[in-house]
Structures are given as structure tokens and as C-alpha cells.
Design a protein around this motif. Structure first.
Motif, mmCIF file in Angstrom:
data_model
loop_
_atom_site.group_PDB
_atom_site.id
_atom_site.type_symbol
_atom_site.label_atom_id
_atom_site.label_comp_id
_atom_site.label_asym_id
_atom_site.label_seq_id
_atom_site.Cartn_x
_atom_site.Cartn_y
_atom_site.Cartn_z
ATOM 1 N N SER A 40 -1.385 25.910 64.847
ATOM 2 C CA SER A 40 -1.174 27.323 64.525
ATOM 3 C C SER A 40 0.239 27.762 64.911
ATOM 4 C CB SER A 40 -2.197 28.199 65.246
ATOM 5 O OG SER A 40 -3.489 27.870 64.826
ATOM 6 N N ILE A 41 0.708 27.293 66.052
ATOM 7 C CA ILE A 41 2.063 27.639 66.498
ATOM 8 C C ILE A 41 3.107 26.948 65.631
ATOM 9 C CG2 ILE A 41 3.696 27.374 68.413
ATOM 10 C CD1 ILE A 41 1.226 27.723 70.299
ATOM 11 N N ILE A 42 2.919 25.664 65.371
ATOM 12 C CA ILE A 42 3.888 24.899 64.581
ATOM 13 C C ILE A 42 4.023 25.449 63.165
ATOM 14 C CG2 ILE A 42 4.289 22.637 63.505
ATOM 15 C CD1 ILE A 42 3.092 21.408 66.082
ATOM 16 N N THR A 43 2.907 25.861 62.566
ATOM 17 C CA THR A 43 2.936 26.347 61.176
ATOM 18 C C THR A 43 3.169 27.849 61.080
ATOM 19 O OG1 THR A 43 0.541 26.650 61.113
ATOM 20 C CG2 THR A 43 1.401 24.505 60.384
ATOM 21 N N LEU A 44 3.499 28.473 62.204
ATOM 22 C CA LEU A 44 3.791 29.913 62.245
ATOM 23 C C LEU A 44 2.627 30.762 61.717
ATOM 24 C CD1 LEU A 44 7.503 29.792 61.027
ATOM 25 C CD2 LEU A 44 6.650 29.826 63.388
ATOM 26 N N GLY A 45 1.412 30.378 62.082
ATOM 27 C CA GLY A 45 0.243 31.180 61.744
ATOM 28 C C GLY A 45 -0.407 30.872 60.418
ATOM 29 N N ILE A 46 0.048 29.852 59.733
ATOM 30 C CA ILE A 46 -0.560 29.509 58.445
ATOM 31 C C ILE A 46 -1.799 28.638 58.644
ATOM 32 C CG2 ILE A 46 -0.178 28.273 56.270
ATOM 33 C CD1 ILE A 46 2.726 29.246 56.442
ATOM 34 N N TYR A 47 -1.803 27.795 59.665
ATOM 35 C CA TYR A 47 -2.943 26.898 59.886
ATOM 36 C C TYR A 47 -4.264 27.638 60.097
ATOM 37 C CZ TYR A 47 -5.873 23.102 61.409
ATOM 38 O OH TYR A 47 -6.901 22.219 61.507
#
Length: 161
Positions: A40-47
Motif C-alpha cells: 500500500s505504501i509502495i504503490t501510493l495507495g493503489i494496492y
């Protein structure tokens, strides 16, 4: 004649999708909640949106009352629109567009929580865990949403082992 005699090079025809029994949580694979948080952090909330969509599709195969595909599609479109606008609108600088973007963002947030609670209700119904430690409560669902639901799914998987 049979198919092999007609065309020996034809691909075999078979039903590849395994039908799941109602309430069978084996459709979910164990996936650590720390990994969900990290993605979630790596994908900036997209995951989280992907997680919710993916798990909803799996949950719909084992519940007698699936979450409407129309609702899922509408929520996805508005969430994606909100995400795109949040990255684009600050560069445009128009006050009206920023207000519209904020309104779409608010609608997106409300739809996300409605979707999370629909998922929670179906998960609790399928697992029949009322009064047990694996039951997903409303307060923690509100504050931790998919992270809490992922934790509860993992709890059910551990309990079934």
C-alpha cells in the motif's frame, strides 16, 4: 467420432475453474498483513483498491449474497478518477476544478468504506463467526479497513489449519 480422431492437434476442452463450496475460505491464500501495508505504501495507495477488488471477486464465489458487480464497477471508476485527479489537479490551479476534485474524492472515500463494510458483512456471514475471536468487528474495520480484514482472513485460514 471423438474429438481426438477428428483433430489430434486440437486443445483439450475442460472446465478449468474450480467451483468452490459456499463458505469455503480456501479461495483466499495466506498473505501477511505487513505485506499488504508495504504494498500500500509502495504503490501510493493503489494496492488497497486492488486488494479489495481481488478479494471481493473471490468472496463472491463463496457467498450466497455476492456484492453487486455494478456497485464494484462504479466504485472502481470513481476511485480511479479520484486518484488520477489528485495527481493532476494541483498542476491546473483552477479553484472550481479543485472543488470538483475534492467532491469526487469525498464520494470515493464514502464508496470505499461502504465497499469495505459490504465485504466485512459477507465475510462474517460466510464464516459464521459471531461471538468468536475471528469475527470482524465494525470499529476496527472502520479504522484499519483492508489491513484488519486481511488479518481476519488470515486468522480464519490459521483456524482452519
Amino acid at each position: 467420432m471423438n474429438q481426438i480422431a477428428d483433430n489430434p492437434y486440437a486443445a483439450p476442452e475442460a472446465e478449468l475453474e474450480v467451483q468452490q463450496a459456499e463458505g469455503d475460505l480456501s479461495v483466499f491464500k495466506y498473505f501477511t498483513t505487513w505485506a499488504v501495508l508495504g504494498l500500500s505504501i509502495i504503490t501510493l495507495g493503489i494496492y488497497p483498491i486492488y486488494w479489495l477488488y481481488n478479494r471481493t471477486q473471490k468472496l463472491n464465489t463463496i457467498t450466497p449474497t455476492p456484492i453487486s458487480q455494478g456497485f464494484v464497477t462504479a466504485a472502481l471508476v470513481i476511485m480511479i478518477l479520484s486518484t488520477v485527479l489528485s495527481y493532476v489537479l494541483p498542476f491546473l490551479g483552477s479553484t472550481l476544478l479543485v472543488l470538483i476534485g475534492n467532491l469526487i474524492s469525498l464520494v470515493s472515500t464514502v464508496l470505499f468504506f461502504v465497499w469495505v463494510f459490504k465485504f466485512r458483512n459477507r465475510l462474517n456471514a460466510v464464516t459464521q463467526s459471531q461471538g468468536q475471536p475471528t469475527w470482524a468487528g465494525p470499529v476496527l474495520t472502520f479504522f484499519f479497513s483492508i489491513f484488519y480484514l486481511n488479518y481476519k482472513i488470515n486468522q480464519h485460514i490459521d483456524h482452519d489449519r
